[in-house]
Structure formats: structure tokens, C-alpha cells
Design an enzyme around this catalytic site. Structure first.
Site, short mmCIF file in Angstrom:
data_model
loop_
_atom_site.label_atom_id
_atom_site.label_comp_id
_atom_site.label_asym_id
_atom_site.label_seq_id
_atom_site.Cartn_x
_atom_site.Cartn_y
_atom_site.Cartn_z
N GLY A 10 0.82 -1.21 0.00
CA GLY A 10 0.00 0.00 0.00
C GLY A 10 0.85 1.25 0.00
O GLY A 10 2.08 1.20 -0.04
N ASP A 31 0.28 -8.81 1.19
CA ASP A 31 -0.75 -7.92 0.64
C ASP A 31 -1.68 -8.72 -0.24
O ASP A 31 -1.22 -9.64 -0.94
CB ASP A 31 -0.11 -6.77 -0.16
CG ASP A 31 -0.95 -5.51 -0.14
OD1 ASP A 31 -2.08 -5.55 -0.66
OD2 ASP A 31 -0.48 -4.50 0.42
N GLY A 36 -3.61 -2.05 -2.16
CA GLY A 36 -2.18 -1.96 -2.44
C GLY A 36 -1.93 -2.28 -3.91
O GLY A 36 -2.76 -2.91 -4.56
N ASP A 56 -4.19 -12.66 2.13
CA ASP A 56 -5.27 -11.91 2.78
C ASP A 56 -5.15 -12.16 4.28
O ASP A 56 -5.20 -13.31 4.72
CB ASP A 56 -6.61 -12.43 2.24
CG ASP A 56 -7.78 -11.59 2.74
OD1 ASP A 56 -7.74 -11.15 3.91
OD2 ASP A 56 -8.72 -11.39 1.95
N VAL A 57 -4.99 -11.11 5.06
CA VAL A 57 -4.71 -11.28 6.50
C VAL A 57 -5.87 -11.90 7.27
O VAL A 57 -5.71 -12.26 8.44
CB VAL A 57 -4.31 -9.96 7.18
CG1 VAL A 57 -2.92 -9.52 6.76
CG2 VAL A 57 -5.35 -8.87 6.95
N LEU A 73 -0.60 -3.20 8.98
CA LEU A 73 -1.14 -2.03 8.28
C LEU A 73 -2.33 -2.41 7.39
O LEU A 73 -3.05 -1.53 6.92
CB LEU A 73 -0.07 -1.40 7.37
CG LEU A 73 1.18 -0.79 7.99
CD1 LEU A 73 2.18 -0.46 6.90
CD2 LEU A 73 0.84 0.47 8.75
N TYR A 145 -14.81 1.17 9.58
CA TYR A 145 -13.37 1.41 9.76
C TYR A 145 -13.09 1.77 11.23
O TYR A 145 -12.21 1.18 11.87
CB TYR A 145 -12.93 2.53 8.83
CG TYR A 145 -11.44 2.79 8.82
CD1 TYR A 145 -10.54 1.84 8.36
CD2 TYR A 145 -10.93 4.02 9.25
CE1 TYR A 145 -9.17 2.10 8.33
CE2 TYR A 145 -9.57 4.28 9.22
CZ TYR A 145 -8.69 3.32 8.76
OH TYR A 145 -7.34 3.58 8.73
N ARG A 186 -9.20 10.37 -1.30
CA ARG A 186 -8.73 11.24 -0.23
C ARG A 186 -8.55 12.65 -0.75
O ARG A 186 -8.37 12.88 -1.95
CB ARG A 186 -7.40 10.73 0.31
CG ARG A 186 -7.52 9.48 1.14
CD ARG A 186 -6.15 9.14 1.64
NE ARG A 186 -6.19 8.12 2.67
CZ ARG A 186 -5.53 6.98 2.58
NH1 ARG A 186 -4.82 6.71 1.51
NH2 ARG A 186 -5.59 6.11 3.56
#
Ligand code: UDP
Length: 325
Positions: A10, A31, A36, A56-57, A73, A145, A186
Site C-alpha cells: 500500500g 498484501d 495496495g 489476505d490477512v 497495516l 473502519y 482522499r
């Protein structure tokens, strides 16, 4: 050291991997390339101390050999991304955090959680220090989030209390710099993209809401200081230089030479009104403070975006986030 970095492809993760390698560490980057991008780490691939795993976490991860630190992260992080993938965001903050904690535990490694200023929600206290418990709408569009990161902090502290795990929590405030995706939604990336294309800058609301923007190099120094520390935190990491969104738009217009003006659009639901970190704790505990001015950081970022537009990435790299696997 050997450091596992989840979300290492990312924006922030790739800068962290690069900084760790350049100080002599080995890096295992995980990642799933949901937000990312492979291009962010392409220049690191030739380094024998760098390994990449498409992972994938939310799935348990194991790796052979020693691990000294795990930095978590991995998560969609911009409001556009996490509202597009609400369930994946909740899973990355909950299951993902536990999986990374377990990995650290198995290797007796230090665990560093990338938490967020969003744990303070739309703050009723200004500026925000780490004692403030926050003002989060638990059912609003940002809650996927905010609450995932609040859970992530809770489970991290539970591992410390019940297993004496070596953990550290940093709360990351708005960060910008090269390698932001131009369509991540953003404010800094959107304004720069619009200015360079000769479009008006889209200010949400009347632009009086504030944020405090930290340049990526400063943030990476803070993350590394937390990896090297044995303190649990939480510590705010951010630049206390607070600006209104309208001021930011005007500054980017000056830096880019844009004369296309501003376009005012409705303010998103639950958009925080004011945000500024108190960084006294990080300064005392980590010897860290931001150094790069907003003007200098924005100039670097604009230069990077301008260079990208001269050598455009393939369309898939420029498009909004893909669905996480
Ligand atoms: N924002 C804006 N125009 C844009 C994108 C964002 O005015 O094109 C505003 C947004 O409403 C918020 C601020 O800029 O008040 C920062 O938004 P961002 O999504 O960058 O971060 P966050 O809200 O998570 O701090």
C-alpha cells in the site's frame, strides 16, 4: 531484524518496507492487492532481503524462520475504499489483527498496530490526545473502519494483558505523499489530480472542516521508532499543523498553478469537523516529531503525481480499488 509488514504494497506500507530495507532489515511483505499495488513494491523485488506473499490477512499466516516484528497495516484506509468494502474492512481490523497478533506471539516478536485518528470519531475534544475516548457513531457509514480499528486496539491490549505480548499501538492521522492512488478519494490525492488535469477542486461542505496533514517520510520514521520501542502506546502520529480543507485547496492551487477554482459539493455523512493530534507522548516516548512542512511535502507529492501523469500507469492501476480477494 526480520519484519513482517501486512499491507506492505500500500501507500504507507511500501514506504515502510523501503525504509526498513534501507536500514538493513529483512522484510516479508503481505498484501492481497485490494488497495495496495504491485507497482509500489516493484523496485524492491530485486532485493534478496525482500519477500512478497500474496496474502489476505483474514487467513492465518505462518512463516518459517525468525521474525522480530510484525507491523499490521493491512486494511482499506480511505473513506471511499472502506465504505465500498465494509465487510472486508471489518474483517481486516478484527480477524486480520488477531491473525497478525498470533503470528507475532508464535515468534515472540513485537507487534505494532496501525490504528487511526478515526478512533476519535467526530471529536468533541480538540486537539485530540491519547486520553480521549472518542465520539464514534457505531452505525454510521464510517463505523466499519472506526469500530474495526477500535476492536483492533482492544484485542491488541488484551494480548498484552493476558499473554504479556510485546505490543505497540500508533494512531495515524491524515498522511499524504508519493504513491497515493490518484482515485483513492482522499482529499490530497483528489485535489492534486484535479489541479493537474485542469479541473476545479471538489471541496466538500463549505471547506471549513479541518485536518492536520503529515508527510509520509515523517510517518514512516514514527512507525520505525515504534517498532524499535518496547512501549505499548497508544501514541498519536501526525503533524499538528491544522488547516481547513479550503486552505488546503488554495495551497494546492498555488503549488500547481491551477486557475480552475473550487467546486463545492455536499459534505459526506459523519465527516469529522476538526482533527489535530497532540503528539507530546510520541515526542517523549519515541523521540519523534514531524519535520516536513506541508508546503514542502505537497511540492514533493505534486512532483510525483506530475511525473506519473507524464508516464501513465496502465488504466487498472489508476482505477479505484478492486475487490479484495
Ligand atoms: N474532502 C473534500 N474533497 C474531496 C475529498 C475529501 O473536501 O475531494 C474532504 C472530506 O470531506 C474531509 C477531508 O477532505 O473533510 C479529508 O478527507 P479524506 O477522505 O482525505 O480523509 P478523512 O476524512 O478520513 O480525514
Amino acid at each position: 531484524m526480520r519484519v513482517v509488514v501486512s499491507g506492505g504494497s500500500g501507500f504507507l506500507g511500501s514506504h515502510l518496507c523501503e525504509a526498513l530495507l534501507s536500514r538493513g532489515d529483512s522484510v516479508c511483505c503481505l498484501d492481497n492487492h485490494s488497495s495496495g499495488r504491485p507497482v509500489n513494491i516493484a523496485h524492491l523485488r530485486h532485493d534478496a532481503r525482500f519477500a512478497f506473499e500474496a496474502w489476505d490477512v483474514t487467513e492465518r499466516f505462518s512463516v518459517s524462520g525468525d521474525v522480530d516484528a510484525v507491523v499490521h497495516l493491512a486494511s482499506p484506509a480511505s473513506p471511499v475504499d472502506y465504505q465500498r468494502f465494509p465487510l472486508e474492512t471489518l474483517a481486516a481490523g478484527s480477524k486480520g489483527t488477531e491473525n497478525m497478533l498470533r503470528l507475532a506471539e508464535r515468534h515472540s516478536a513485537r507487534f505494532v498496530l496501525a490504528s487511526t485518528s478515526e478512533v476519535y470519531g467526530d471529536p468533541e475534544v480538540h486537539p485530540q490526545d491519547e486520553e480521549y475516548w472518542g465520539h464514534v457513531n457505531p452505525i454510521g457509514p464510517r463505523s466499519v473502519y472506526d469500530e474495526a480499528k477500535r476492536f483492533a486496539e482492544a484485542v491488541t491490549m488484551a494480548y498484552r494483558r493476558s499473554l504479556a505480548a510485546d505490543v505497540g499501538i500508533v494512531r495515524i492521522f491524515n498522511t499524504y505523499g508519493p504513491r497515493m492512488r490518484s482515485y483513492d478519494g482522499r482529499v490530497v490525492s483528489s485535489f492534486i489530480r484535479q489541479a493537474l488535469r485542469g479541473e476545479p477542486l471538489t471541496v466538500f461542505g463549505d471547506g471549513s472542516q479541518t485536518r492536520s496533514f503529515c508527510y509520509v517520510d515523517d510517518m514512516v520514521r514514527g512507525l520505525i521508532a515504534m517498532i524499535d520501542s518496547d512501549r505499548p502506546g497508544p501514541f498519536n502520529l501526525g503533524n499538528p499543523n491544522e488547516r481547513t480543507v479550503r486552505e488546503l485547496a488554495e495551497l494546492i492551487a498555488v503549488i500547481t498553478g491551477s486557475h480552475c477554482g473550487l467546486r463545492f459539493l455536499p459534505l459526506p455523512v459523519d465527516d469529522p469537523v476538526r482533527r489535530r493530534p497532540v503528539v507530546a507522548r510520541a515526542r517523549e516516548a519515541l523521540g519523534w516529531q514531524p519535520r516536513v512542512s506541508l508546503e514542502e511535502g505537497l511540492r514533493n507529492t505534486v512532483d510525483w503525481f506530475a511525473a506519473q501523469s507524464r508516464t501513465p500507469l496502465r488504466p487498472s492501476h489508476q482505477s479505484p480499488v478492486g475487490r479484495p480477494s
